[in-house]
Design an enzyme around this catalytic site. Structure first.
Site, PDB file in Angstrom:
ATOM      1  N   HIS A   1     -49.015 -11.527  82.739  1.00 48.46           N
ATOM      2  CA  HIS A   1     -48.481 -13.107  82.672  1.00 48.46           C
ATOM      3  C   HIS A   1     -47.911 -14.173  81.865  1.00 48.46           C
ATOM      4  O   HIS A   1     -48.617 -13.848  80.517  1.00 48.46           O
ATOM      5  CB  HIS A   1     -49.435 -14.341  84.194  1.00 48.46           C
ATOM      6  CG  HIS A   1     -49.033 -15.944  84.224  1.00 48.46           C
ATOM      7  ND1 HIS A   1     -49.351 -16.698  83.352  1.00 48.46           N
ATOM      8  CD2 HIS A   1     -47.332 -15.827  84.389  1.00 48.46           C
ATOM      9  CE1 HIS A   1     -48.927 -17.540  84.181  1.00 48.46           C
ATOM     10  NE2 HIS A   1     -47.436 -17.415  84.503  1.00 48.46           N
ATOM     11  N   GLU A  28     -44.159  -9.993  81.053  1.00 47.24           N
ATOM     12  CA  GLU A  28     -43.599 -11.292  82.044  1.00 47.24           C
ATOM     13  C   GLU A  28     -42.524 -11.861  81.003  1.00 47.24           C
ATOM     14  O   GLU A  28     -43.077 -12.056  80.447  1.00 47.24           O
ATOM     15  CB  GLU A  28     -44.182 -12.150  82.659  1.00 47.24           C
ATOM     16  CG  GLU A  28     -43.332 -13.603  83.217  1.00 47.24           C
ATOM     17  CD  GLU A  28     -43.837 -14.197  84.553  1.00 47.24           C
ATOM     18  OE1 GLU A  28     -43.525 -14.475  85.204  1.00 47.24           O
ATOM     19  OE2 GLU A  28     -44.633 -14.398  83.981  1.00 47.24           O
ATOM     20  N   ASP A  30     -39.870 -15.143  81.158  1.00 46.66           N
ATOM     21  CA  ASP A  30     -39.697 -16.386  81.938  1.00 46.66           C
ATOM     22  C   ASP A  30     -38.250 -16.710  80.569  1.00 46.66           C
ATOM     23  O   ASP A  30     -38.682 -16.265  79.550  1.00 46.66           O
ATOM     24  CB  ASP A  30     -39.694 -17.808  81.690  1.00 46.66           C
ATOM     25  CG  ASP A  30     -40.738 -17.547  82.931  1.00 46.66           C
ATOM     26  OD1 ASP A  30     -41.134 -16.946  84.327  1.00 46.66           O
ATOM     27  OD2 ASP A  30     -42.216 -17.568  81.951  1.00 46.66           O
ATOM     28  N   HIS A  43     -40.808 -20.687  78.866  1.00 44.38           N
ATOM     29  CA  HIS A  43     -41.088 -20.803  81.203  1.00 44.38           C
ATOM     30  C   HIS A  43     -40.882 -21.985  80.718  1.00 44.38           C
ATOM     31  O   HIS A  43     -39.415 -22.221  82.385  1.00 44.38           O
ATOM     32  CB  HIS A  43     -42.671 -20.680  81.231  1.00 44.38           C
ATOM     33  CG  HIS A  43     -42.806 -21.800  82.296  1.00 44.38           C
ATOM     34  ND1 HIS A  43     -42.959 -23.047  82.997  1.00 44.38           N
ATOM     35  CD2 HIS A  43     -43.239 -20.620  83.758  1.00 44.38           C
ATOM     36  CE1 HIS A  43     -43.269 -22.863  83.920  1.00 44.38           C
ATOM     37  NE2 HIS A  43     -43.320 -21.655  85.065  1.00 44.38           N
ATOM     38  N   GLU A 134     -37.671 -13.727  84.848  1.00 45.36           N
ATOM     39  CA  GLU A 134     -37.584 -14.284  85.496  1.00 45.36           C
ATOM     40  C   GLU A 134     -35.933 -14.908  84.965  1.00 45.36           C
ATOM     41  O   GLU A 134     -35.777 -15.539  84.403  1.00 45.36           O
ATOM     42  CB  GLU A 134     -38.996 -15.444  85.147  1.00 45.36           C
ATOM     43  CG  GLU A 134     -38.096 -16.410  86.717  1.00 45.36           C
ATOM     44  CD  GLU A 134     -39.048 -18.157  87.327  1.00 45.36           C
ATOM     45  OE1 GLU A 134     -38.843 -18.958  87.431  1.00 45.36           O
ATOM     46  OE2 GLU A 134     -41.026 -17.283  86.639  1.00 45.36           O
TER      47      GLU A 134
END
Length: 313
Positions: A1, A28, A30, A43, A134
């Site tokens: 994460h 991950e 973002d 993020h 993302e």
């Protein structure tokens, strides 16, 4: 994460490198788009909580009281220092387990730089870690004249992430955008629709027509515990699996467990063994990986859930 964000400031290349070293299956990213159209790994759409933008660019504050990523070029963002989150309301703040606030020298990096790092580590360590990208708030980007999805897909294609079997998941909270990615942009990548709401049976069936899995809050899989102390399962995973969808949950934190959970060990057991999830976003990926490795070493768990499947099978 966000890399090994339980140990280093989130989304730094240092955090990504540590996640790779710990053995994470996927790391991950973002992505937010800069004023000059470059996907960076961050993020938040604003810079306040994670950088020193207040002191470097005090005059660039918007009327809403915040400094927005989309108002800055990449060259300007390079002047900032990243830090651990300042927000006091975060559940893990009182635990004292995170990287010290305002310590160290970390910079904002582009999606391309993160991909270069991970692919380089894949080569040098002879182990393939996938990426989990993302698209953040595509509608807000479009309102600013930026097509976040197209910018991100262009970078992914440059680095070979453009086929259905590439080691990647592409995720987004915007249902309309996930549909656009699949149907209009004809993207073959594995797609995850993120939601914090329990989907109806009809919605699950509909999702199977435009994505490959659901990314959900952990408590949408295990909502609590019963009077006897057993996990209170919602049935979401079983319904999703019947529609051919994976279920990935966010976010597992050893220093911020749900109030009804007694330990990190119990929580991962409930999510993976009782709940049957396919993947877990974790701030401390080593905990989940060590747990998985111990399970795989001692027994072959039942079922076909990918989190516990031997990669050879």
């Amino acid at each position: 994460h966000r890399g090994a964000s339980g140990y280093l400031p989130e989304h730094t290349t240092e955090s990504a490198a540590m996640a790779h070293a710990l053995g994470a299956d996927y790391i991950e990213q973002d992505c937010v788009i800069t004023k000059d159209g470059i996907p960076i790994v961050m993020h938040d759409m604003i810079l306040d909580d994670l950088t020193n933008v207040v002191s470097v660019f005090p005059e660039r504050k918007r009327d809403d009281g915040h400094w927005h990523v989309m108002d800055f070029t990449l060259a300007e963002l390079r002047q900032l220092n990243l830090t651990e989150r300042r927000t006091e309301s975060r559940a893990w703040k009182s635990a004292g387990t995170r990287f010290p606030l305002e310590q160290g020298s970390f910079r904002i990096n582009t999606l391309a730089e993160h991909l270069q790092l991970i692919q380089g580590l894949n080569a040098s360590r002879k182990r393939t870690a996938g990426v989990y990208v993302e698209v953040k708030e595509p509608a807000r980007h479009r309102a600013a004249g930026l097509d976040a999805t197209v910018a991100i897909l262009d970078v992914l294609k440059q680095y070979g992430y453009d086929t259905a079997d590439a080691p990647i998941f592409l995720q987004c909270f915007d249902e309309a955008e996930v549909k656009r990615i699949r149907h209009e942009l004809k993207c073959p990548l594995p797609l995850i629709y993120l939601t914090a709401q329990m989907p109806s049976d009809e919605k699950i069936a509909e999702c199977a027509g435009f994505c490959d899995g659901l990314g959900v809050l952990q408590t949408l899989v295990v909502a609590g515990k019963t009077a006897s102390g057993a996990p209170e399962l919602t049935g979401l995973v079983g319904k999703a699996h019947k529609s051919g969808l994976q279920v990935h949950v966010w976010t597992f934190r050893t220093d911020a467990l749900p109030a009804f959970v007694e330990s990190s060990e119990q929580w991962i057991e409930w999510l993976a063994l009782e709940g049957g999830v396919d993947g877990v976003f974790a701030d401390q990926p080593d905990f989940v990986l060590n747990w998985r490795n111990s399970k795989l070493a001692s027994e072959k768990p039942p079922g076909q859930f990918r989190l516990l499947k031997d990669r050879e099978n």
